[in-house]
Design a protein around this motif. Structure first.
Motif, mmCIF file in Angstrom:
data_model
loop_
_atom_site.group_PDB
_atom_site.id
_atom_site.type_symbol
_atom_site.label_atom_id
_atom_site.label_comp_id
_atom_site.label_asym_id
_atom_site.label_seq_id
_atom_site.Cartn_x
_atom_site.Cartn_y
_atom_site.Cartn_z
ATOM 1 N N GLU A 133 0.862 -1.199 0.000
ATOM 2 C CA GLU A 133 0.000 0.000 0.000
ATOM 3 C C GLU A 133 0.888 1.235 0.000
ATOM 4 O O GLU A 133 1.759 1.380 0.849
ATOM 5 C CB GLU A 133 -0.882 -0.035 1.255
ATOM 6 N N ASP A 134 0.686 2.133 -0.965
ATOM 7 C CA ASP A 134 1.528 3.329 -1.055
ATOM 8 C C ASP A 134 0.963 4.516 -0.287
ATOM 9 O O ASP A 134 1.672 5.491 -0.054
ATOM 10 C CB ASP A 134 1.755 3.725 -2.520
ATOM 11 N N ASP A 146 -2.757 -3.470 -2.756
ATOM 12 C CA ASP A 146 -3.331 -2.288 -3.399
ATOM 13 C C ASP A 146 -3.099 -2.434 -4.909
ATOM 14 O O ASP A 146 -2.008 -2.828 -5.336
ATOM 15 C CB ASP A 146 -2.627 -1.040 -2.852
ATOM 16 N N GLN A 166 -3.336 0.049 -7.207
ATOM 17 C CA GLN A 166 -2.635 1.209 -7.760
ATOM 18 C C GLN A 166 -1.404 1.543 -6.923
ATOM 19 O O GLN A 166 -1.499 2.070 -5.815
ATOM 20 C CB GLN A 166 -3.574 2.407 -7.822
ATOM 21 N N LEU A 167 -0.245 1.229 -7.476
ATOM 22 C CA LEU A 167 1.036 1.451 -6.804
ATOM 23 C C LEU A 167 1.886 2.387 -7.658
ATOM 24 O O LEU A 167 1.655 2.510 -8.863
ATOM 25 C CB LEU A 167 1.762 0.116 -6.612
HETATM 26 MN MN MN Z 1 -2.328 3.108 -4.120
#
Ligand code: MN
Length: 128
Positions: free
Chosen positions: A9-10, A53, A55-56
């Motif tokens: 998770e970013d 996640d 979207q990284l």
């Molecule tokens: Mn993300």
């Protein structure tokens, strides 16, 4: 021995949230803020489950899922994909990457806890 969840998770706030939820459940949170870190960690350390996640910043969580599921040493680790939106077609796309379950933000925390418990094979929660 507590079970370990690799959290990919970013977003720092989401990471804190996942960390706190996992800790409250007696689970160990192994944080990775991007795909390369996640790949290194999953190869070096033991993980019982991955929260991914989609979207990284570096690589797509779905590409990372494909890489893990193509690795015979890693493919047994269940992966729960976490996406920001419930866009039409997302679920099919996400599941086609090889992940084992899918949640869309926002989601009720107790649903996520139940899913995590079920995927860790905790009988007490398996039918919750
Ligand atoms: Mn993300």
């Amino acid at each position: 021995m507590p079970k370990t969840v690799l959290v990919v998770e970013d977003d720092a706030m989401n990471m804190k949230l996942f960390h706190d939820i996992l800790e409250s459940q007696g689970l160990v949170c192994l944080p990775a803020i991007d795909g390369q870190t996640a790949l290194a960690l999953v190869r070096q350390q033991h993980a019982d489950l991955i929260l991914m996640d989609v979207q990284l910043p570096d690589i797509s969580g779905l590409d990372l899922t494909r890489t893990i599921k193509n690795d015979s040493a890693l493919r047994h680790i269940p992966i729960i994909a976490v996406t920001a939106s419930a866009m039409r077609g997302d679920e099919e796309r996400v599941m086609a990457s090889g992940c084992d379950a899918y949640v869309s933000k926002p989601f009720p925390m107790m649903d996520l806890v139940g899913l995590i418990r079920a995927m860790l094979g905790d009988r007490k929660f398996a039918h919750a």
